[in-house]
Design a protein around this motif. Structure first.
Motif, PDB file in Angstrom:
ATOM      1  N   GLY A 248      83.222 -26.310 -37.540  1.00 37.83           N
ATOM      2  CA  GLY A 248      83.309 -27.633 -37.525  1.00 37.83           C
ATOM      3  C   GLY A 248      83.647 -28.610 -38.643  1.00 37.83           C
ATOM      4  O   GLY A 248      84.156 -27.939 -39.447  1.00 37.83           O
ATOM      5  N   SER A 249      83.424 -29.714 -38.714  1.00 41.24           N
ATOM      6  CA  SER A 249      83.419 -30.747 -39.923  1.00 41.24           C
ATOM      7  C   SER A 249      82.481 -30.011 -41.046  1.00 41.24           C
ATOM      8  O   SER A 249      81.508 -30.020 -40.644  1.00 41.24           O
ATOM      9  CB  SER A 249      82.955 -32.065 -39.490  1.00 41.24           C
ATOM     10  OG  SER A 249      83.000 -32.532 -40.640  1.00 41.24           O
ATOM     11  N   THR A 250      83.034 -29.858 -41.943  1.00 36.73           N
ATOM     12  CA  THR A 250      82.510 -29.347 -43.352  1.00 36.73           C
ATOM     13  C   THR A 250      81.327 -30.253 -43.576  1.00 36.73           C
ATOM     14  O   THR A 250      80.091 -29.736 -43.922  1.00 36.73           O
ATOM     15  CB  THR A 250      83.293 -28.906 -44.349  1.00 36.73           C
ATOM     16  OG1 THR A 250      84.483 -28.210 -44.093  1.00 36.73           O
ATOM     17  CG2 THR A 250      82.741 -28.471 -45.627  1.00 36.73           C
ATOM     18  N   ALA A 251      81.566 -31.333 -43.700  1.00 32.73           N
ATOM     19  CA  ALA A 251      80.450 -32.507 -44.059  1.00 32.73           C
ATOM     20  C   ALA A 251      79.362 -32.260 -43.185  1.00 32.73           C
ATOM     21  O   ALA A 251      78.171 -32.395 -43.610  1.00 32.73           O
ATOM     22  CB  ALA A 251      81.022 -33.543 -44.290  1.00 32.73           C
ATOM     23  N   ASP A 252      79.698 -32.315 -42.013  1.00 36.01           N
ATOM     24  CA  ASP A 252      78.696 -32.373 -40.783  1.00 36.01           C
ATOM     25  C   ASP A 252      77.737 -30.860 -40.882  1.00 36.01           C
ATOM     26  O   ASP A 252      76.456 -31.280 -40.797  1.00 36.01           O
ATOM     27  CB  ASP A 252      79.409 -32.551 -39.589  1.00 36.01           C
ATOM     28  CG  ASP A 252      79.831 -33.646 -39.315  1.00 36.01           C
ATOM     29  OD1 ASP A 252      79.632 -34.613 -40.093  1.00 36.01           O
ATOM     30  OD2 ASP A 252      80.535 -34.064 -38.031  1.00 36.01           O
ATOM     31  N   ALA A 253      78.337 -29.781 -41.250  1.00 37.68           N
ATOM     32  CA  ALA A 253      77.867 -28.658 -41.273  1.00 37.68           C
ATOM     33  C   ALA A 253      76.821 -28.584 -42.307  1.00 37.68           C
ATOM     34  O   ALA A 253      75.893 -28.269 -42.300  1.00 37.68           O
ATOM     35  CB  ALA A 253      79.034 -27.524 -41.301  1.00 37.68           C
TER      36      ALA A 253
END
Length: 179
Positions: free
Chosen positions: A54-59
């Motif tokens: 998924g989104s790297t920042a979210d991860a």
């Protein structure tokens, strides 16, 4: 706004051993943005291995929260995963995060989703991301027809098969095992 997306993460528990791996490709729309992203991390001095899609920042936000839960629950991975999933489902900010995680220690393998699920996967194979169905299919076949392989060898081979088929998966693999 076009999002960075697409990955393949695969974890296998086999013959008393766990291995977790991921490819290194990050895709924006139809283009490869980066080919050597590290989507697998060790936590708790290597006792727990995590992989994200998924989104790297979210991860990374989820990884930080998961580490906090591990500290709060005496490194009990399953309890920390359940508490993270509860927060993820209830918290207005966390609910907007677009990512999934696979977490593993020497004894268990779990998938954590943003819908509040903590899943113990069937066949002791956890797969997330756009290439997950390819990797999971290959892993199931390897467990059935090549049981002499180690968990790490199965993860490597299944991810390579996924990379041969899925345009969002590449052959730059990172594979880790918990200590």
């Amino acid at each position: 706004m076009t999002k960075i997306r697409s990955t393949t993460v695969l974890g296998i528990y086999h013959n008393g051993e766990v291995a977790l791996g991921a490819d290194g490709q990050a895709t924006i729309d139809k283009y490869i943005a980066k080919s050597n992203v590290r989507k697998v991390r060790k936590l708790q001095d290597g006792k727990i291995v995590t992989g994200f899609a998924g989104s790297t920042a979210d991860a990374f936000t989820l990884l930080e929260r998961f580490e906090e839960k591990l500290a709060a629950y005496s490194n009990n991975m399953k309890r920390a995963a359940i508490e993270l999933a509860k927060d993820w489902r209830k918290d207005q900010y966390l609910r907007k995060l677009e990512a999934m995680m696979v977490v593993a220690n020497k004894e268990e393998l779990l998938i954590i989703s943003g819908t509040g699920d903590v899943l113990e996967p069937d066949h002791q194979i956890a797969a997330i991301g756009s290439g997950s169905t390819y990797a999971q299919s290959a892993a199931l076949a390897l467990k059935k027809h090549a049981p002499h392989l180690t968990a790490e060898e199965m993860v490597r081979e299944a991810l390579n098969i996924a990379a041969d088929i899925c345009i969002y998966t590449n052959h730059n693999l990172v594979i880790e095992k918990p200590n």
